[in-house]
Design an enzyme around this catalytic site. Sequence first.
Site, PDB file in Angstrom:
ATOM      1  N   ALA A  13       0.822  -1.212   0.000  1.00  0.00           N
ATOM      2  CA  ALA A  13       0.000   0.000   0.000  1.00  0.00           C
ATOM      3  C   ALA A  13       0.859   1.265   0.000  1.00  0.00           C
ATOM      4  O   ALA A  13       0.510   2.260  -0.644  1.00  0.00           O
ATOM      5  CB  ALA A  13      -0.960  -0.005   1.175  1.00  0.00           C
ATOM      6  N   THR A  14       1.985   1.253   0.712  1.00  0.00           N
ATOM      7  CA  THR A  14       2.823   2.460   0.748  1.00  0.00           C
ATOM      8  C   THR A  14       3.251   2.845  -0.666  1.00  0.00           C
ATOM      9  O   THR A  14       3.142   4.020  -1.062  1.00  0.00           O
ATOM     10  CB  THR A  14       4.068   2.236   1.642  1.00  0.00           C
ATOM     11  OG1 THR A  14       3.618   1.896   2.959  1.00  0.00           O
ATOM     12  CG2 THR A  14       4.939   3.474   1.704  1.00  0.00           C
ATOM     13  N   THR A  69      10.848  -6.825 -12.847  1.00  0.00           N
ATOM     14  CA  THR A  69      10.320  -8.173 -13.102  1.00  0.00           C
ATOM     15  C   THR A  69       9.189  -8.476 -12.124  1.00  0.00           C
ATOM     16  O   THR A  69       9.332  -8.278 -10.916  1.00  0.00           O
ATOM     17  CB  THR A  69      11.451  -9.212 -12.939  1.00  0.00           C
ATOM     18  OG1 THR A  69      12.466  -8.902 -13.890  1.00  0.00           O
ATOM     19  CG2 THR A  69      10.940 -10.626 -13.149  1.00  0.00           C
ATOM     20  N   ASN A 123      -6.715   2.589  10.474  1.00  0.00           N
ATOM     21  CA  ASN A 123      -5.917   1.487  11.021  1.00  0.00           C
ATOM     22  C   ASN A 123      -5.801   1.516  12.541  1.00  0.00           C
ATOM     23  O   ASN A 123      -5.446   0.520  13.153  1.00  0.00           O
ATOM     24  CB  ASN A 123      -4.508   1.489  10.405  1.00  0.00           C
ATOM     25  CG  ASN A 123      -3.831   2.835  10.511  1.00  0.00           C
ATOM     26  OD1 ASN A 123      -4.339   3.830  10.013  1.00  0.00           O
ATOM     27  ND2 ASN A 123      -2.686   2.884  11.166  1.00  0.00           N
ATOM     28  N   SER A 140      -3.109  -3.797  -0.019  1.00  0.00           N
ATOM     29  CA  SER A 140      -1.897  -4.508   0.365  1.00  0.00           C
ATOM     30  C   SER A 140      -2.247  -5.928   0.820  1.00  0.00           C
ATOM     31  O   SER A 140      -3.148  -6.109   1.642  1.00  0.00           O
ATOM     32  CB  SER A 140      -1.264  -3.750   1.537  1.00  0.00           C
ATOM     33  OG  SER A 140      -0.049  -4.334   1.902  1.00  0.00           O
ATOM     34  N   ALA A 141      -1.516  -6.926   0.292  1.00  0.00           N
ATOM     35  CA  ALA A 141      -1.872  -8.330   0.559  1.00  0.00           C
ATOM     36  C   ALA A 141      -1.699  -8.735   2.023  1.00  0.00           C
ATOM     37  O   ALA A 141      -2.473  -9.533   2.546  1.00  0.00           O
ATOM     38  CB  ALA A 141      -1.033  -9.251  -0.324  1.00  0.00           C
ATOM     39  N   HIS A 142      -0.670  -8.169   2.696  1.00  0.00           N
ATOM     40  CA  HIS A 142      -0.362  -8.710   4.033  1.00  0.00           C
ATOM     41  C   HIS A 142      -1.383  -8.330   5.095  1.00  0.00           C
ATOM     42  O   HIS A 142      -1.336  -8.832   6.219  1.00  0.00           O
ATOM     43  CB  HIS A 142       1.057  -8.317   4.463  1.00  0.00           C
ATOM     44  CG  HIS A 142       1.230  -6.910   4.964  1.00  0.00           C
ATOM     45  ND1 HIS A 142       1.181  -6.595   6.295  1.00  0.00           N
ATOM     46  CD2 HIS A 142       1.470  -5.743   4.317  1.00  0.00           C
ATOM     47  CE1 HIS A 142       1.393  -5.289   6.447  1.00  0.00           C
ATOM     48  NE2 HIS A 142       1.572  -4.751   5.261  1.00  0.00           N
ATOM     49  N   CYS A 200       3.441   1.533  13.432  1.00  0.00           N
ATOM     50  CA  CYS A 200       4.532   2.340  12.893  1.00  0.00           C
ATOM     51  C   CYS A 200       4.923   3.464  13.840  1.00  0.00           C
ATOM     52  O   CYS A 200       6.059   3.908  13.842  1.00  0.00           O
ATOM     53  CB  CYS A 200       4.132   2.960  11.562  1.00  0.00           C
ATOM     54  SG  CYS A 200       3.110   1.892  10.589  1.00  0.00           S
TER      55      CYS A 200
HETATM   56  C1  LIG Z   1      -4.301   2.457   6.470  1.00  0.00           C
HETATM   57  C2  LIG Z   1      -2.962   1.984   5.995  1.00  0.00           C
HETATM   58  N1  LIG Z   1      -2.417   2.524   4.899  1.00  0.00           N
HETATM   59  C3  LIG Z   1      -1.226   2.128   4.429  1.00  0.00           C
HETATM   60  C4  LIG Z   1      -0.502   1.141   5.048  1.00  0.00           C
HETATM   61  C5  LIG Z   1       0.833   0.726   4.487  1.00  0.00           C
HETATM   62  O1  LIG Z   1       0.725  -0.545   3.911  1.00  0.00           O
HETATM   63  P1  LIG Z   1       1.982  -1.429   3.503  1.00  0.00           P
HETATM   64  O2  LIG Z   1       2.464  -2.058   4.750  1.00  0.00           O
HETATM   65  O3  LIG Z   1       1.438  -2.432   2.528  1.00  0.00           O
HETATM   66  O4  LIG Z   1       2.971  -0.537   2.855  1.00  0.00           O
HETATM   67  C6  LIG Z   1      -1.034   0.537   6.196  1.00  0.00           C
HETATM   68  C7  LIG Z   1      -0.295  -0.521   6.922  1.00  0.00           C
HETATM   69  O5  LIG Z   1       0.460  -0.325   7.836  1.00  0.00           O
HETATM   70  C8  LIG Z   1      -2.288   0.971   6.686  1.00  0.00           C
HETATM   71  O6  LIG Z   1      -2.817   0.453   7.788  1.00  0.00           O
END
Ligand SMILES: Cc1ncc(COP(=O)(O)O)c(C=O)c1O
Length: 381
Positions: A78-79, A246, A158, A206-208, A331
């Site tokens: 996602a970042t 790739t 989050n 984001s998959a994780h 974070c």
């Molecule tokens: C709302 C939100 N946006 C963005 C991110 C960033 O995602 P990623 O860990 O896939 O870079 C997160 C995850 O920490 C999130 O909770």
Amino acid sequence: MTAHHPCIYLDYAATTPVDPAVIQAMNHCMSFDGSFGNAASVYHPFGWDSAELIDGAKEQVAKLIGAAPSELVFTSGATESINLALKGLALHPDNSKRHIITSATEHKAVLDVCAFLEQKGFSITYLNPDQQGIINKDQVLSAMQDDTLLVSLMHVNNETGVIQNITEIGELCRSKSVLFHVDAAQSAGKLVIDVKHSNIDLLSLSAHKFYGPKGVGALFICRGLPTHLSPMIHGGGHQKGMRSGTLPTQQIVGLGKACEIAMERMDADLNITQAHYDRVVDSVSGLSGVIINGDQDRHYPGILNLSFPGRDSEELMMRLKRFAVSSGSACSSADRKPSHVLLAMGRSADLAHSSLRISFGRYTSEDDVKHLIQALSALFP
Ligand SMILES: Cc1ncc(COP(=O)(O)O)c(C=O)c1O
């Protein structure tokens, strides 16, 4: 609790374990007897095999959010998707608009990109939510200017689980010809998302966060956007030049499989999560002074944010050390700053310092919840 960890995992908003069926699908893409080829190798079947798997994964991701497969770019998470969406749009040479609207409760992935764009001469409006964490449509409307390029809002927060009304805001943005980006890192795979119905132009996932692997995500880019995006990563021209490099077949196949499983399990997962949430909320509402942060009607039940007035979250986490929980977002928990999300919701720094985020997921058992409830009650002798 698992055999390996003497600790109960209640931090699903930070990340999730990978579903065994996802691991199986990924394993197939790595070894010599599997589909290990480079999807860009167009002259032999090893490449064709991988390209076919990637096309399949693209369909699975597209289905999850109501997009067309051609509207997706794979990223590292996602970042990166957010960076590509915001910087890609803002810094494109054809773009002359200089104003962006977002909220003060966004993830740092959005806030830090906005701060970077401010240094490049863009002006950013950071909307403050109400005390429940909600941004309303009228605030967005009154922040709009003639040169507003984009509104960027998260779907599910989050830290609090609060759900923004992205459909209402999407409709407003479309009617004003302002682009709309949604950070769906916490909602993709957990809540229904339909990018067409919600008039979303760009969406990051984001998959994780939903039982896929770390290090892979996607950006949805609506076909026919009036403004182009500049790529952030240049190289061999992969993904129509939008993101070179790739393609990591195993990561992408893992993301696709996680999407497929999420669609099958969405209702069941949500019902179980809601039941866990309700049990814990029921029990903490009996504990004196505990505050539940975030709107309770517009709320994803996988995330529970509690403040314990007069207590310190570090002390609370020490006393709850059988449980993997978080103070605020993962974070920001290292730097001990009070949560910017709770501050923006009008909470005092003290209250923000006394908060815990507990997040439930697919492998949370009733026993886990029972133990948690006992431990929370024991904090109040
Ligand atoms: C709302 C939100 N946006 C963005 C991110 C960033 O995602 P990623 O860990 O896939 O870079 C997160 C995850 O920490 C999130 O909770």
